[in-house]
Design a protein around this motif. Structure first.
Motif, mmCIF file in Angstrom:
data_model
loop_
_atom_site.group_PDB
_atom_site.id
_atom_site.type_symbol
_atom_site.label_atom_id
_atom_site.label_comp_id
_atom_site.label_asym_id
_atom_site.label_seq_id
_atom_site.Cartn_x
_atom_site.Cartn_y
_atom_site.Cartn_z
ATOM 1 N N SER A 52 2.862 -13.412 -3.955
ATOM 2 C CA SER A 52 2.983 -12.038 -4.435
ATOM 3 C C SER A 52 2.622 -11.070 -3.320
ATOM 4 C CB SER A 52 2.091 -11.808 -5.651
ATOM 5 O OG SER A 52 0.734 -12.033 -5.324
ATOM 6 N N LEU A 53 3.051 -9.827 -3.499
ATOM 7 C CA LEU A 53 2.845 -8.767 -2.506
ATOM 8 C C LEU A 53 2.044 -7.628 -3.099
ATOM 9 C CD1 LEU A 53 6.331 -8.191 -0.834
ATOM 10 C CD2 LEU A 53 4.230 -8.833 0.347
ATOM 11 N N ASP A 54 1.169 -7.044 -2.299
ATOM 12 C CA ASP A 54 0.550 -5.774 -2.628
ATOM 13 C C ASP A 54 0.874 -4.841 -1.468
ATOM 14 O OD1 ASP A 54 -1.084 -3.552 -3.014
ATOM 15 O OD2 ASP A 54 -2.646 -4.744 -3.981
ATOM 16 N N ASN A 55 1.938 -4.065 -1.640
ATOM 17 C CA ASN A 55 2.402 -3.210 -0.540
ATOM 18 C C ASN A 55 1.356 -2.174 -0.148
ATOM 19 O OD1 ASN A 55 5.101 -4.209 -0.004
ATOM 20 N ND2 ASN A 55 5.635 -3.468 -2.030
ATOM 21 N N ALA A 56 0.614 -1.683 -1.112
ATOM 22 C CA ALA A 56 -0.392 -0.664 -0.819
ATOM 23 C C ALA A 56 -1.486 -1.200 0.099
ATOM 24 C CB ALA A 56 -1.002 -0.135 -2.109
ATOM 25 N N LYS A 57 -1.738 -2.505 -0.001
ATOM 26 C CA LYS A 57 -2.792 -3.130 0.794
ATOM 27 C C LYS A 57 -2.238 -3.921 1.980
ATOM 28 C CE LYS A 57 -6.012 -3.599 -3.064
ATOM 29 N NZ LYS A 57 -6.841 -4.537 -3.872
ATOM 30 N N ASN A 58 -0.936 -3.855 2.194
ATOM 31 C CA ASN A 58 -0.308 -4.625 3.288
ATOM 32 C C ASN A 58 -0.691 -6.098 3.216
ATOM 33 O OD1 ASN A 58 0.588 -2.167 4.178
ATOM 34 N ND2 ASN A 58 -0.775 -2.053 5.940
ATOM 35 N N THR A 59 -0.744 -6.643 2.026
ATOM 36 C CA THR A 59 -1.275 -7.988 1.834
ATOM 37 C C THR A 59 -0.311 -8.843 1.021
ATOM 38 O OG1 THR A 59 -3.547 -7.177 1.928
ATOM 39 C CG2 THR A 59 -3.205 -9.336 0.926
#
Length: 125
Positions: free
Chosen positions: A70-77
């Motif tokens: 999964s991606l968390d774009n806000a956290k660049n993670t």
């Protein structure tokens, strides 16, 4: 130059769970693909899971139904949730990334420009 830093590895008993994280040092300007590879002692590096910036995912047959990327774009993670771990999942896990989405040849390490240092996952029986 994008730097990738993995975290979350460790030792767990068979059937247990771990979550790996990979933090990218910069925010992507456009589309991208991030993935997880692993390499066990004496074996070649193999692809585990990959996710494009549009959320499309690909999984190796050996981890389907057990691992979730999964991606968390806000956290660049990017995350790799690993459930129902097996001893054969024991390996050093690497985060990889590239600018531009990827659908074909996704398990070719040469398609990824950026790599983390790797993190060890050990699953005991």
């Amino acid at each position: 130059q994008v730097q990738l830093v993995e975290s979350g590895g460790g030792s767990v008993q068979a059937g247990g769970s771990l979550r790996l994280s990979c933090l990218a040092s910069e925010k992507w300007e456009s589309t991208y693909c991030m993935g997880w590879f692993r390499q066990a002692p004496g074996k070649e590096r193999e692809g585990v899971a990959a996710i494009n910036s549009d959320g499309s995912t690909t999984y190796a047959d050996s981890v389907k139904g057990r691992f979730t990327i999964s991606l968390d774009n806000a956290k660049n993670t990017v995350y790799l949730q690993m459930n129902s771990l097996k001893p054969e999942d024991t390996a050093k896990y690497y985060c990889a990334a590239r600018a531009g989405r990827l659908w074909l040849d996704v398990w070719n390490p040469n398609m990824f420009a950026y790599w983390g240092q790797g993190i060890l996952v050990t699953v005991s029986s």
